[in-house]
Design a protein around this motif. Sequence first.
Motif, short mmCIF file in Angstrom:
data_model
loop_
_atom_site.label_atom_id
_atom_site.label_comp_id
_atom_site.label_asym_id
_atom_site.label_seq_id
_atom_site.Cartn_x
_atom_site.Cartn_y
_atom_site.Cartn_z
N TYR A 135 -6.36 10.54 17.09
CA TYR A 135 -6.91 9.22 16.84
C TYR A 135 -5.85 8.11 16.77
N GLY A 136 -4.58 8.46 17.01
CA GLY A 136 -3.53 7.47 16.92
C GLY A 136 -3.32 7.03 15.47
N THR A 137 -2.93 5.77 15.31
CA THR A 137 -2.68 5.24 13.96
C THR A 137 -3.98 4.87 13.24
N GLN A 138 -5.09 4.96 13.93
CA GLN A 138 -6.37 4.56 13.33
C GLN A 138 -6.65 5.34 12.06
N ALA A 139 -6.45 6.65 12.07
CA ALA A 139 -6.73 7.47 10.89
C ALA A 139 -5.83 7.09 9.72
N LEU A 140 -4.55 6.79 10.02
CA LEU A 140 -3.59 6.45 8.97
C LEU A 140 -3.96 5.16 8.27
N PHE A 141 -4.18 4.12 9.05
CA PHE A 141 -4.45 2.80 8.47
C PHE A 141 -5.85 2.74 7.85
N LEU A 142 -6.80 3.50 8.39
CA LEU A 142 -8.12 3.57 7.76
C LEU A 142 -8.03 4.24 6.40
N ALA A 143 -7.19 5.28 6.29
CA ALA A 143 -7.01 5.96 5.01
C ALA A 143 -6.42 5.01 3.97
N LEU A 144 -5.44 4.21 4.36
CA LEU A 144 -4.85 3.24 3.44
C LEU A 144 -5.87 2.19 3.03
N ALA A 145 -6.66 1.70 4.00
CA ALA A 145 -7.67 0.69 3.69
C ALA A 145 -8.73 1.26 2.76
N LEU A 146 -9.11 2.51 2.98
CA LEU A 146 -10.12 3.15 2.13
C LEU A 146 -9.61 3.30 0.70
N PHE A 147 -8.34 3.64 0.54
CA PHE A 147 -7.78 3.78 -0.80
C PHE A 147 -7.81 2.43 -1.53
N SER A 148 -7.46 1.37 -0.82
CA SER A 148 -7.50 0.03 -1.43
C SER A 148 -8.93 -0.37 -1.79
N LEU A 149 -9.88 0.01 -0.94
CA LEU A 149 -11.27 -0.32 -1.20
C LEU A 149 -11.78 0.39 -2.45
N VAL A 150 -11.44 1.67 -2.59
CA VAL A 150 -11.83 2.43 -3.78
C VAL A 150 -11.23 1.80 -5.03
N THR A 151 -9.98 1.39 -4.94
CA THR A 151 -9.32 0.75 -6.08
C THR A 151 -9.99 -0.57 -6.42
N LEU A 152 -10.39 -1.32 -5.41
CA LEU A 152 -11.08 -2.60 -5.63
C LEU A 152 -12.39 -2.38 -6.38
N VAL A 153 -13.09 -1.31 -6.05
CA VAL A 153 -14.34 -0.99 -6.74
C VAL A 153 -14.08 -0.61 -8.20
N MET A 154 -12.93 0.02 -8.47
CA MET A 154 -12.58 0.43 -9.84
C MET A 154 -12.18 -0.75 -10.72
N LEU A 155 -11.65 -1.79 -10.12
CA LEU A 155 -11.03 -2.89 -10.86
C LEU A 155 -11.91 -3.51 -11.94
N PRO A 156 -13.21 -3.78 -11.69
CA PRO A 156 -14.03 -4.43 -12.72
C PRO A 156 -14.20 -3.61 -14.00
N PHE A 157 -13.91 -2.31 -13.94
CA PHE A 157 -14.11 -1.45 -15.11
C PHE A 157 -12.89 -1.39 -16.02
N LEU A 158 -11.85 -2.16 -15.69
CA LEU A 158 -10.67 -2.25 -16.54
C LEU A 158 -10.84 -3.37 -17.56
N SER A 159 -10.27 -3.19 -18.74
CA SER A 159 -10.32 -4.21 -19.78
C SER A 159 -9.43 -5.40 -19.41
N ALA A 160 -9.44 -6.42 -20.25
CA ALA A 160 -8.72 -7.66 -19.94
C ALA A 160 -7.22 -7.52 -20.06
N TYR A 161 -6.74 -6.71 -20.99
CA TYR A 161 -5.31 -6.51 -21.23
C TYR A 161 -4.54 -7.83 -21.31
N PRO A 162 -4.81 -8.63 -22.34
CA PRO A 162 -4.06 -9.88 -22.50
C PRO A 162 -2.60 -9.59 -22.83
N PRO A 163 -1.69 -10.53 -22.56
CA PRO A 163 -0.27 -10.30 -22.88
C PRO A 163 -0.08 -10.07 -24.37
#
Length: 394
Positions: free
Chosen positions: A168-196
């Motif tokens: 599949y060329g580099t398609q599989a590699l870059f899709l895997a990276l994009a998928l990981f970022s997408l999963v992380t983006l979905v997780m983000l709202p479930f984190l607390s505020a963590y003020p300084p």
Amino acid sequence: MTRSPTSHSRFPSAPPDGLGAAVLLAFLATAGLFYVNIMAAIVDGIVSGIGLSEGQAGQVGSVNIYGAAVGALTAVFLIRAVPWKILAVVCLVLLIGIDLASIGIQTFEALLPVRAAHGFAGGILTGTAFAVIARTANPDRTFGMLLFVQFGLGGLGVMVLPPLAPIYGTQALFLALALFSLVTLVMLPFLSAYPPRAKTNVSEGAIRWGPLGMTLLAIFIFQAANMGLLAYIIRLGLDYGLNRSYVSTALGLATWVALVGPLLVMICGLKFGRFKLLLASMALTLIGTAVFHYSANPAAYMIANCGTGITWGFVIAYLLGMTAEFDKAGRASAFGGFVSKLGLASGPMVAGWALAGGGGYPSLVNLAVAGLAISGVVMLWPARTLDRARKQAA
């Protein structure tokens, strides 16, 4: 999960100092630099997928990490001015967009600046995540979780992705990276505020520049020597006649076995002193790296990968810990992370130049051994200095 009292989010948030939050934060920190954990797969995919030379593939990997180093420094200033969740969302969206755009790029000249931009956004994200982790009650545990996520998923990545690159060329590699970022983006709202956290009046103290400088130099050379070889470790195995399936399996297993390294750090601590442990581990590192000369033997290739993976995690944990000892305010630790990224970025570039010069993989192994030997000599003096100071204090 509970709702954070300081947030008006519609999403339930994980307890800020619980295990669930540690996992979420580990994914957040990993997303920005996940390509480092699968660097060997990316370099191999660029060569076999779109036909770039090995030297060019190494340069692409290097600029990706150089961009991350610059991004990590930039995050130090942005985290004070921009709410961290907004910053994280922007970075994750940029990472997804850049990875998807990278799929259609077939030339070295176009891929180089695009991956540099990807590294910059990833570096900002990782720096932001580290700043948030520092606001937790147990940052050590969260960094430990981060290591397990990186090694665990990195091992899976180098097992699964390399066989897909020729098809599949580099398609599989870059899709895997994009998928990981997408999963992380979905997780983000479930984190607390963590003020300084509120500032303290603890004196920062004087920085011990001599041994600190030696430690930072050792970190740079150690990371460069290791990553320079690791970036081409798939190509090295193939060059020695191993089949792609075995190489991918060996790398995946070695990545998981490497978790033993940081585990040993937690077990040993400082009870034996740093000097003896670093001396022994660097001796094993040199032997394990030299074994790559016998990679035509599948067992030797597997043993070399597993052994050097364990010692890599073991040594770098102690080196980064040493930077904190020379500067209690934490400034040196932050700079140590920056120097580490510079080393990780420089290794593949130098290795690419060495291969482009016609030295071949035996010369690359020798170059890595030489670099590791130099870093070993450099790190032992500050390690002995800390051991002596600890004995005097006791």
